[in-house]
Scaffold this active site. Sequence first.
Site, PDB file in Angstrom:
ATOM      1  N   HIS A 129       0.825  -1.208   0.000  1.00  0.00           N
ATOM      2  CA  HIS A 129       0.000   0.000   0.000  1.00  0.00           C
ATOM      3  C   HIS A 129       0.863   1.263   0.000  1.00  0.00           C
ATOM      4  O   HIS A 129       0.680   2.164   0.813  1.00  0.00           O
ATOM      5  CB  HIS A 129      -0.966  -0.006   1.194  1.00  0.00           C
ATOM      6  CG  HIS A 129      -1.967  -1.116   1.118  1.00  0.00           C
ATOM      7  ND1 HIS A 129      -3.264  -0.922   0.718  1.00  0.00           N
ATOM      8  CD2 HIS A 129      -1.846  -2.444   1.354  1.00  0.00           C
ATOM      9  CE1 HIS A 129      -3.905  -2.089   0.734  1.00  0.00           C
ATOM     10  NE2 HIS A 129      -3.062  -3.023   1.108  1.00  0.00           N
ATOM     11  N   TYR A 133       4.136  -5.900   9.350  1.00  0.00           N
ATOM     12  CA  TYR A 133       4.012  -4.444   9.283  1.00  0.00           C
ATOM     13  C   TYR A 133       5.240  -3.784   9.913  1.00  0.00           C
ATOM     14  O   TYR A 133       5.749  -2.770   9.430  1.00  0.00           O
ATOM     15  CB  TYR A 133       2.765  -3.964  10.038  1.00  0.00           C
ATOM     16  CG  TYR A 133       1.442  -4.136   9.320  1.00  0.00           C
ATOM     17  CD1 TYR A 133       1.131  -5.293   8.621  1.00  0.00           C
ATOM     18  CD2 TYR A 133       0.476  -3.130   9.376  1.00  0.00           C
ATOM     19  CE1 TYR A 133      -0.095  -5.443   7.990  1.00  0.00           C
ATOM     20  CE2 TYR A 133      -0.760  -3.273   8.747  1.00  0.00           C
ATOM     21  CZ  TYR A 133      -1.030  -4.434   8.060  1.00  0.00           C
ATOM     22  OH  TYR A 133      -2.243  -4.577   7.450  1.00  0.00           O
TER      23      TYR A 133
END
Lengths: 355, 178
Positions: free
Chosen positions: A61, A326
């Site tokens: 993203h 992440y």
Amino acid sequence: MSKKTPSALPLRYAIIIGAVGGLGALVFAVAGGLGQSSVTAQDFVNLQEGGNPHLGFRRAHAKGFCVAGEFVSNGSLQPYSIAPQFTATSTPFVGRISIAGGNPTAPDLNAPVRSLALSFGEGSSRWLTAMNTPPVMAVGTPEAFYQQIQALSPDPETGERNPERISAFFAAHPETQTFRNWQAGYTPSSSFASEIYHSINAFYLINENGDRQAVRWAAMPTVSNGETLDAANANALQDEFFARVEAQPVAFDLTFTFANDSDDETNPTVLWPSTRRNMIAGQIVVHQAMPESEGNCNEINFDPLVLPKGMAATADPILRARSAAYAESYRRRAREHFLNSSLQPSPQKESENNQ
Amino acid sequence: MSQPTTYSLSARIMHWGMAFLLFSMLFAGLAMVQSLQPWHLTLLGLHKSFGVIALIAVIVRLVIRLRTTTPALPDSIPALQKRIAHASHWLLYAAMFAMPLSGYFMQNAAGRPVAVFDLFTLPAIMPVSLPLYGFFREVHALVAWALIALVLVHIAAALHHGLVKRDGVLQSMTGRKK
């Protein structure tokens, strides 16, 4: 003190070398993956980078922009969770709207997945959520997800996706059926404002008695599609959203779906029946949108395992895997920003530099 | 007053207790940053909580160290080696402070709460910043490796004193038979 016996000296040195060397070897082995399962957080981020990282950007993203607004809670979730966000109050948030993929200059309209990530509250009340357009995951474990990304990645030699590899992957993973059904029926909207963004994974709400209720949530649009977009504009969705927010706030209903005892909250590939109870917790109202260089969302790692008191993670293996992956992406781009202070989060700036 | 031949009991308890804690933390950290397994979240929470304990422990330990008389190194040890020994001890202290502090600061810079066993949450004392996180995250990793190196040298030296030189230096921390 006993007298030294020279003959024992080699043995004594051997003990020292064995103890220190053994301990050092153990440290290196653990650092090198001893005891880890086949796929690590580093493997994942390496795969996302595909050998060509866009320095300073999120590895997944990469392209997105910041939003700011407030969550206006109606208090209806208060019996189920002690999280302060769910009292009948308004909580400001910082968020990010993005498209899937590692390329920060990718055309908006080509992305298969769109996302809305939000951060609200501070300290023990902090809540981060990263929501995506699909309602379910295709697969239920990080290992299978790794294989999925591998199968869907373009072949390094041809630069094209390999349909045989993709169908072989889906054939080997029947749990992907719900995701594929969704994919077949999904029409991307012509605005970020008219998409549905799902939590995908399930979480627990916890009330003051300590009762746990498994839920999923989704941000449901309150507006319909806008005009047809200019397909030649790489920032078509972004430009549309900026213009829309300029004119008036964009609202989503934050809708919670309650699991029954028969639902497996640890399996992110399964959709719960539509008869499950839904409850609108309030509205997410976006008041502002700005490029990442002007907002304060770029420094946020939207780790969905950062939850306020009153919410908890389920044992869903995909959910549990998100934190470490992440964190590795966050570490890499933070290091790049520390080492090179001229790195800009805005894709527009990067393309200027490339010219 | 003559110098003691062993560290005080409180100093020895802190030494061995922290040795156990630091090894647990180092191995947990090395495994945690790679793992995608469900226990990651639990271990991360424990790592943060015990990190706060490690910070409190090293403060207590420093106070004990400064307030008690430490045993002198034997005269058989050359002056230069004594200086190196002392320097290595203060480097260990520096690393023991830098580990929890860099961990706390990096969580601050990432805007993530540091909760201690779900009891309370430490205050955020610096702004959320990507370059600051990048700095403290790398410091946390580099100091971890420096600490591992120092500890290995420390163990090698201690065993050398205990097994080869047998000059009583190892016993100053293990304690002596009465």
